[in-house]
Design a protein around this motif. Structure first.
Motif, PDB file in Angstrom:
ATOM      1  N   LEU A  91     -13.969 -45.842 -16.558  1.00 42.80           N
ATOM      2  CA  LEU A  91     -14.326 -44.924 -15.883  1.00 42.80           C
ATOM      3  C   LEU A  91     -15.668 -44.302 -16.222  1.00 42.80           C
ATOM      4  CD1 LEU A  91     -12.736 -42.660 -14.172  1.00 42.80           C
ATOM      5  CD2 LEU A  91     -13.541 -41.116 -15.874  1.00 42.80           C
ATOM      6  N   THR A  92     -16.812 -45.057 -15.724  1.00 48.16           N
ATOM      7  CA  THR A  92     -18.222 -44.861 -15.970  1.00 48.16           C
ATOM      8  C   THR A  92     -18.505 -43.634 -15.061  1.00 48.16           C
ATOM      9  OG1 THR A  92     -18.772 -46.156 -14.367  1.00 48.16           O
ATOM     10  CG2 THR A  92     -18.658 -47.115 -16.632  1.00 48.16           C
ATOM     11  N   PRO A  93     -19.600 -43.005 -14.778  1.00 49.69           N
ATOM     12  CA  PRO A  93     -20.039 -41.875 -14.212  1.00 49.69           C
ATOM     13  C   PRO A  93     -19.805 -42.383 -12.609  1.00 49.69           C
ATOM     14  CG  PRO A  93     -21.603 -42.008 -15.699  1.00 49.69           C
ATOM     15  CD  PRO A  93     -20.739 -43.024 -15.982  1.00 49.69           C
ATOM     16  N   VAL A  94     -20.196 -43.603 -12.286  1.00 51.12           N
ATOM     17  CA  VAL A  94     -20.195 -44.401 -11.158  1.00 51.12           C
ATOM     18  C   VAL A  94     -18.762 -44.072 -10.442  1.00 51.12           C
ATOM     19  CG1 VAL A  94     -20.367 -46.329  -9.859  1.00 51.12           C
ATOM     20  CG2 VAL A  94     -22.212 -45.508 -11.068  1.00 51.12           C
ATOM     21  N   GLU A  95     -17.891 -44.838 -11.663  1.00 47.52           N
ATOM     22  CA  GLU A  95     -16.532 -44.835 -11.133  1.00 47.52           C
ATOM     23  C   GLU A  95     -15.842 -43.385 -11.075  1.00 47.52           C
ATOM     24  OE1 GLU A  95     -14.638 -47.126 -10.312  1.00 47.52           O
ATOM     25  OE2 GLU A  95     -12.602 -46.382 -10.279  1.00 47.52           O
ATOM     26  N   LEU A  96     -16.304 -42.565 -11.770  1.00 46.21           N
ATOM     27  CA  LEU A  96     -15.757 -41.175 -11.609  1.00 46.21           C
ATOM     28  C   LEU A  96     -16.245 -40.572 -10.079  1.00 46.21           C
ATOM     29  CD1 LEU A  96     -14.489 -38.760 -13.038  1.00 46.21           C
ATOM     30  CD2 LEU A  96     -16.617 -37.729 -13.716  1.00 46.21           C
ATOM     31  N   ALA A  97     -17.324 -40.768  -9.747  1.00 48.00           N
ATOM     32  CA  ALA A  97     -17.910 -40.441  -8.489  1.00 48.00           C
ATOM     33  C   ALA A  97     -17.045 -41.263  -7.333  1.00 48.00           C
ATOM     34  CB  ALA A  97     -19.247 -40.704  -8.251  1.00 48.00           C
ATOM     35  N   ARG A  98     -16.675 -42.492  -7.560  1.00 48.05           N
ATOM     36  CA  ARG A  98     -15.854 -43.166  -6.658  1.00 48.05           C
ATOM     37  C   ARG A  98     -14.255 -42.377  -6.460  1.00 48.05           C
ATOM     38  NH1 ARG A  98     -16.462 -48.587  -8.980  1.00 48.05           N
ATOM     39  NH2 ARG A  98     -18.515 -49.018  -8.190  1.00 48.05           N
ATOM     40  N   ARG A  99     -13.755 -42.238  -7.450  1.00 39.93           N
ATOM     41  CA  ARG A  99     -12.559 -41.667  -7.473  1.00 39.93           C
ATOM     42  C   ARG A  99     -12.565 -40.063  -6.943  1.00 39.93           C
ATOM     43  NH1 ARG A  99      -9.106 -43.894 -11.998  1.00 39.93           N
ATOM     44  NH2 ARG A  99      -9.901 -45.777 -12.205  1.00 39.93           N
ATOM     45  N   ALA A 100     -13.677 -39.498  -6.918  1.00 41.70           N
ATOM     46  CA  ALA A 100     -13.955 -38.149  -6.269  1.00 41.70           C
ATOM     47  C   ALA A 100     -14.136 -38.369  -4.887  1.00 41.70           C
ATOM     48  CB  ALA A 100     -15.074 -37.511  -7.016  1.00 41.70           C
TER      49      ALA A 100
END
Ligand code: BES
Ligand code: ZN
Ligand code: ZN
Length: 484
Positions: free
Chosen positions: A183-192
């Motif tokens: 859960l990197t910032p990029v992955e957090l954005a993807r989940r959002a």
């Protein structure tokens, strides 16, 4: 545990299920229990006599034969009950159910005579869902338990709502529990983005260029030390009928906090994958809001970043310019959350929300003050503070209001800039809140959830296992619902 919860109009004794749960009050069988007892020719009362319940909340016993398993669950004394106890009973029952042989369990609608079928069903179902959560994505051999609960004389729509709210809590817990290499910032954005697509929310995501171009200098300073790029995330819920004004939510989104050059010792650094629990709460709440569709617009913001060390990391002594033009002297790179939040709050304020509620795992100081189960609530807006305190109370999440002592503002005065990012050690949580208030220009509440957001062990989480607790989701949902 995979859990299903349904309701039936029937009573416990009328519903054919291999496992049944009845309440014990003041050491005595409930009315439902007595019905079942007479159907079973007094076997239950005989058994209960032998077990000698002291009448304390949470005591339980299981009466098992070849045909049935009957769980006795003590709700404590005869009087003075709260809905919170019903929720807590649900949490414990979900865990107890793992010890039953039967998959299908009918449960008495605890204290429905006292609180009404609807409220009682909601609290019980919410407890069952919250208690059944587990995070075993990374286990090779997860225990695959399944339990189907039926609430006797229950109210179906209340259970449906509890399921929706719990799904938001589950999402928040999952996000916190994900390891930081995933859960990197990029992955957090993807989940959002995935949530937005599935739930029908608007979503906007900014990367490094846009963050710098907008002038989010405080946020960028924290983010630029990591090879994992930051993502500024905005989620928007719009009600079907256009409404005037909106509410804003902001969550701290540090996917990992090493402390930067003011490096944390290892013991403090473990659990810092949970430094995005504020973001998780806000995203989880948006999932629920999208499903409940209240008649009010809600905008959520997360400045996701990772606080790391490298040749391009920020330093102590750096001076940064925030989105609202204020300058900040950095005296400790471990006070990074307030820097990312400064820009997120200024940005959110610009859209003129009617109220701005922000959640962050902000200070160890707040954990020292209030411990692991209570969040600090800070606001210079008394009516808004009371709204949040009430929403938290109703949701069953513990918050305690802390003072925004104006005399402490001078501790944040800097020789070279408008403010510095840390003052003195004493009253650290208050100073952090005062710092944030410099960047919020709408009616503002800050919740420091550093204590209750992450449970190092199951004892610290009254509503589930160790790890992310999803703290804040239920409070935010309540608050938005009330505001609508
Ligand atoms: N993420 C931490 C706060 C924290 C501590 C969260 C414990 C959860 C559990 C935050 O970024 C931090 O490091 N704060 C510092 C501030 C200090 C340098 C003024 C702290 O609390 O020590
Ligand atoms: Zn930090
Ligand atoms: Zn942090």
């Amino acid at each position: 545990m995979v859990i299903r919860v349904k309701t039936t109009r029937r009573k416990v004794f009328e519903h054919e299920a291999p496992a049944r749960v009845v309440a014990v009050l003041g050491g005595q069988l409930s009315e439902e229990g007595r019905w079942l007892d007479s159907q079973m020719d007094g076997a239950l009362s005989k058994f209960l006599k032998k077990t000698r319940f002291s009448g304390e909340f949470g005591e339980h016993a299981i009466y098992a034969t070849d045909e049935v398993e009957v769980v006795f669950f003590s709700l404590g004394k005869r009087r003075g009950h709260t809905l919170e106890q019903v929720r807590a009973a649900g949490v414990r029952l979900a865990r107890l159910a793992a010890r039953l042989n039967s998959r299908d369990v009918v449960v008495e609608n605890f204290l429905a005579d006292r609180f009404g079928k609807k409220e009682a069903s909601y609290a019980l179902a919410e407890g069952l869902f919250l208690g059944a959560y587990s995070f075993d994505k990374y286990k090779s051999n997860p225990a695959r338990l399944r339990r189907n609960f039926v609430i006797a004389q229950g109210f179906g729509p209340a259970v449906d709502k509890a399921r929706l709210v719990s799904e938001g809590v589950y999402l928040a817990r999952d996000l916190v529990n994900e390891p930081p290499n995933v859960l990197t910032p990029v992955e957090l954005a993807r989940r959002a983005e995935a949530l937005a697509a599935e739930a029908g929310l608007e979503v906007n995501v900014f990367g490094p260029e846009k963050i710098q171009e907008l002038g989010m200098g405080a946020y960028w300073a924290v983010a630029k030390g990591s090879d994992n790029e930051p993502r500024f995330i905005e989620l928007v819920y719009k009600p079907e009928e256009a409404a005037a004004g909106h509410l804003a939510l902001v969550g701290k989104g540090l996917t990992f906090d090493t402390g930067g050059y003011s490096l944390k010792p290892t013991a403090s650094m473990t659990t810092m994958k949970g430094d995005m629990a504020g973001a998780a709460a806000v995203i989880g709440a948006m999932k629920v809001i999208a499903a409940l569709k209240p008649p009010v617009e809600v905008r959520a913001y997360v400045a996701a970043a990772e606080n790391m060390i490298s040749g391009h990391a920020y330093r102590v002594d750096d001076v940064l310019t925030a989105y609202n033009g204020k300058t900040i002297e950095v005296l400790n790179t471990d006070a990074e959350g307030r820097l990312t939040l400064a820009d997120a709050l200024a940005y959110a304020s610009e859209k003129k929300p009617a109220a701005l509620v922000e959640l962050s795992t902000l200070t160890g100081s707040c954990v020292v003050a209030l411990g692991r189960q209570i969040a600090g609530l800070f606001s210079e807006d008394e009516p808004l503070a009371r709204e949040l305190a009430r929403a938290a109370e109703e949701a069953g999440e513990k918050v305690w209001q802390m003072p925004m002592e104006p005399a402490y503002k001078r501790l944040l005065k800097s020789e070279v800039a408008d403010v510095k990012n840390v003052g003195s050690r004493e009253g650290g949580a208050i100073q952090a809140a005062l710092f944030l208030a410099e960047f919020a220009s709408a009616p503002f509440v800050h919740l420091d959830i550093a204590g209750p957001a992450f449970a190092g062990n199951a004892e610290d989480n009254p509503n589930g296992p160790a790890g992310g607790t999803g703290f804040g989701v239920r409070t935010l949902v309540r608050w938005v619902e009330r505001h609508a």
